[in-house]
Design a protein around this motif. Structure first.
Motif, PDB file in Angstrom:
ATOM      1  N   ASP A  40      35.271  27.756 -36.242  1.00 25.23           N
ATOM      2  CA  ASP A  40      34.544  28.472 -37.280  1.00 25.23           C
ATOM      3  C   ASP A  40      33.049  28.151 -37.193  1.00 25.23           C
ATOM      4  O   ASP A  40      32.208  29.036 -37.282  1.00 25.23           O
ATOM      5  N   TRP A  41      32.715  26.882 -37.001  1.00 26.98           N
ATOM      6  CA  TRP A  41      31.317  26.465 -36.881  1.00 26.98           C
ATOM      7  C   TRP A  41      30.672  27.114 -35.654  1.00 26.98           C
ATOM      8  O   TRP A  41      29.555  27.610 -35.719  1.00 26.98           O
ATOM      9  N   ALA A  42      31.374  27.118 -34.549  1.00 25.52           N
ATOM     10  CA  ALA A  42      30.845  27.715 -33.318  1.00 25.52           C
ATOM     11  C   ALA A  42      30.610  29.209 -33.506  1.00 25.52           C
ATOM     12  O   ALA A  42      29.597  29.748 -33.053  1.00 25.52           O
ATOM     13  N   ALA A  43      31.516  29.878 -34.183  1.00 28.05           N
ATOM     14  CA  ALA A  43      31.354  31.320 -34.433  1.00 28.05           C
ATOM     15  C   ALA A  43      30.146  31.572 -35.324  1.00 28.05           C
ATOM     16  O   ALA A  43      29.378  32.520 -35.097  1.00 28.05           O
ATOM     17  N   GLN A  44      29.945  30.720 -36.325  1.00 30.39           N
ATOM     18  CA  GLN A  44      28.785  30.865 -37.207  1.00 30.39           C
ATOM     19  C   GLN A  44      27.485  30.652 -36.439  1.00 30.39           C
ATOM     20  O   GLN A  44      26.517  31.379 -36.628  1.00 30.39           O
ATOM     21  N   ARG A  45      27.443  29.659 -35.582  1.00 28.02           N
ATOM     22  CA  ARG A  45      26.249  29.384 -34.792  1.00 28.02           C
ATOM     23  C   ARG A  45      25.965  30.526 -33.822  1.00 28.02           C
ATOM     24  O   ARG A  45      24.811  30.913 -33.619  1.00 28.02           O
TER      25      ARG A  45
END
Length: 141
Positions: free
Chosen positions: A4-9
């Motif tokens: 989820d964090w990687a997708a947001q970044r």
């Protein structure tokens, strides 16, 4: 959580890239409008265009082009043609280019010529145009 964090970044980076492209496009459009305005003023003032030459990288020779217009920098590395098209007038020149002439591609103009270069090597487009034809924009209002 890490996916989820990687997708947001990734999404944040994409949005930033789009915003940068939009800012650059707006800058180019303002510069293109200035060049069109300048060309009209130059024609009205009877400012004669001259043949534009291309300089070799590192100052290694020059080559003719089919372009006519005005140099925007005192070192003659940028110019505008009579139709308002902007050119960077440096290229890797071959012996054939020097003998027969070189072909250069138009570029989208910046509002600051030489931005990001050596100290003192940049100049705002408006100031460069003012050097070519003082007072071309008329009295300030």
């Amino acid at each position: 959580m890490s996916d989820d964090w990687a997708a947001q970044r990734t999404e944040a980076a994409r949005v930033q890239a789009e915003l940068l492209r939009a800012r650059q496009d707006a800058e180019h459009e303002r510069a293109e409008a200035l060049l069109r305005e300048f060309v009209a003023a130059a024609a009205h003032a009877g400012l004669e265009p001259e043949p534009l030459l291309v300089k070799g990288y590192g100052g290694r020779g020059t080559a003719r082009t089919t372009l006519r217009g005005w140099y925007l920098r005192t070192d003659r590395t940028a110019g505008v043609t009579t139709d308002g098209t902007f050119y960077v007038l440096t290229a890797p020149l071959t012996l054939v280019d020097r003998l027969r002439g070189a072909r250069v591609e138009p570029q989208r103009p910046p509002l600051v010529l030489g931005a990001g270069g050596k100290d003192g090597s940049s100049i705002e487009l408006v100031a460069a145009l003012e050097r070519v034809l003082p007072g071309w924009r008329g009295p300030a209002t």
